[in-house]
Motif scaffolding. Sequence first.
Motif, PDB file in Angstrom:
ATOM      1  N   ASP A 103       0.821  -1.209   0.000  1.00 44.45           N
ATOM      2  CA  ASP A 103       0.000   0.000   0.000  1.00 44.45           C
ATOM      3  C   ASP A 103       0.857   1.262   0.000  1.00 44.45           C
ATOM      4  N   ARG A 104       1.863   1.301   0.885  1.00 42.50           N
ATOM      5  CA  ARG A 104       2.694   2.509   0.989  1.00 42.50           C
ATOM      6  C   ARG A 104       3.591   2.679  -0.237  1.00 42.50           C
ATOM      7  N   LEU A 105       4.063   1.582  -0.830  1.00 39.71           N
ATOM      8  CA  LEU A 105       4.867   1.695  -2.048  1.00 39.71           C
ATOM      9  C   LEU A 105       4.006   2.151  -3.225  1.00 39.71           C
ATOM     10  N   THR A 106       2.760   1.709  -3.269  1.00 39.36           N
ATOM     11  CA  THR A 106       1.832   2.183  -4.301  1.00 39.36           C
ATOM     12  C   THR A 106       1.587   3.682  -4.139  1.00 39.36           C
ATOM     13  N   ALA A 107       1.378   4.115  -2.891  1.00 34.96           N
ATOM     14  CA  ALA A 107       1.196   5.546  -2.626  1.00 34.96           C
ATOM     15  C   ALA A 107       2.432   6.334  -3.037  1.00 34.96           C
ATOM     16  N   ALA A 108       3.622   5.791  -2.776  1.00 37.30           N
ATOM     17  CA  ALA A 108       4.869   6.469  -3.144  1.00 37.30           C
ATOM     18  C   ALA A 108       5.008   6.567  -4.661  1.00 37.30           C
ATOM     19  N   ARG A 109       4.632   5.512  -5.360  1.00 42.21           N
ATOM     20  CA  ARG A 109       4.719   5.547  -6.831  1.00 42.21           C
ATOM     21  C   ARG A 109       3.806   6.636  -7.398  1.00 42.21           C
ATOM     22  N   GLU A 110       2.582   6.693  -6.878  1.00 39.46           N
ATOM     23  CA  GLU A 110       1.635   7.719  -7.339  1.00 39.46           C
ATOM     24  C   GLU A 110       2.132   9.116  -6.986  1.00 39.46           C
ATOM     25  N   TYR A 111       2.636   9.284  -5.764  1.00 40.69           N
ATOM     26  CA  TYR A 111       3.167  10.571  -5.307  1.00 40.69           C
ATOM     27  C   TYR A 111       4.353  11.003  -6.171  1.00 40.69           C
ATOM     28  N   GLY A 112       5.258  10.069  -6.446  1.00 38.28           N
ATOM     29  CA  GLY A 112       6.422  10.380  -7.274  1.00 38.28           C
ATOM     30  C   GLY A 112       6.019  10.845  -8.665  1.00 38.28           C
ATOM     31  N   ASP A 113       5.037  10.177  -9.257  1.00 42.42           N
ATOM     32  CA  ASP A 113       4.531  10.590 -10.575  1.00 42.42           C
ATOM     33  C   ASP A 113       3.939  11.991 -10.509  1.00 42.42           C
ATOM     34  N   GLN A 114       3.174  12.267  -9.465  1.00 42.81           N
ATOM     35  CA  GLN A 114       2.560  13.591  -9.319  1.00 42.81           C
ATOM     36  C   GLN A 114       3.624  14.672  -9.144  1.00 42.81           C
ATOM     37  N   ARG A 115       4.655  14.390  -8.326  1.00 40.45           N
ATOM     38  CA  ARG A 115       5.713  15.379  -8.084  1.00 40.45           C
ATOM     39  C   ARG A 115       6.516  15.673  -9.356  1.00 40.45           C
ATOM     40  N   ARG A 116       6.694  14.641 -10.189  1.00 45.32           N
ATOM     41  CA  ARG A 116       7.436  14.854 -11.431  1.00 45.32           C
ATOM     42  C   ARG A 116       6.672  15.747 -12.413  1.00 45.32           C
TER      43      ARG A 116
END
Length: 201
Positions: A103-116
């Motif tokens: 769950d937290r790695l999925t959230a990090a992947r989504e967050y990373g995409d948004q930040r980029r």
Amino acid sequence: TQAVSAEVRVRDALNAYDNRIYRHMAQGTTTVHVMHGSSNPIGGQNATIKLRWGADVEGLLFTGAAPTIKFALGENVKHSNRGPHFTTRYPQTRMGVEALIRDRLTAAREYGDQRRHSKMVRRDLELDALVEVLEGTRLIHCHSYRQDEILALIRIADDFGFTVGTFQHVLEGYKVAEVIAAHGAHASTFSDWWAYKFEVI
């Protein structure tokens, strides 16, 4: 108290004036990898230090050392051995630990995409550290014992496209050594310490 604490840094809690630094230097130790505890499935950011008596915290930090983070599996993170007052924090099962990490790695992947794609995304220190895990710039050191949990974290890593740095303790690692090697992870185990809790028997 919380299951995920990737935003905390061991470097912020180092005591540069601890006399154990002097004692370890006297015994010949030069470098120490100071890790977060093992009560969290995803713990804090570790610190690699070069022992220098009289240095401040910044002077202890080992320049160029790979950034690492502590993950943990097993009895510690599901609070099996803590008694009846420690039954409210999620996760309480091994399956829950795996689900939480995913769950937290999925959230990090989504967050990373948004930040980029946008500078307007609010910074999240927990997810920043996990984005580094996904990018392969922050290595996981994972407290582990049982083969099923070692395999579970390897599967998670494979699914998310990163390599686990090191399995710590890794008591049943010999049962899945070929899988650990094929994944590219390292293993750091005890030479003679065992049976101090049920999953280590």
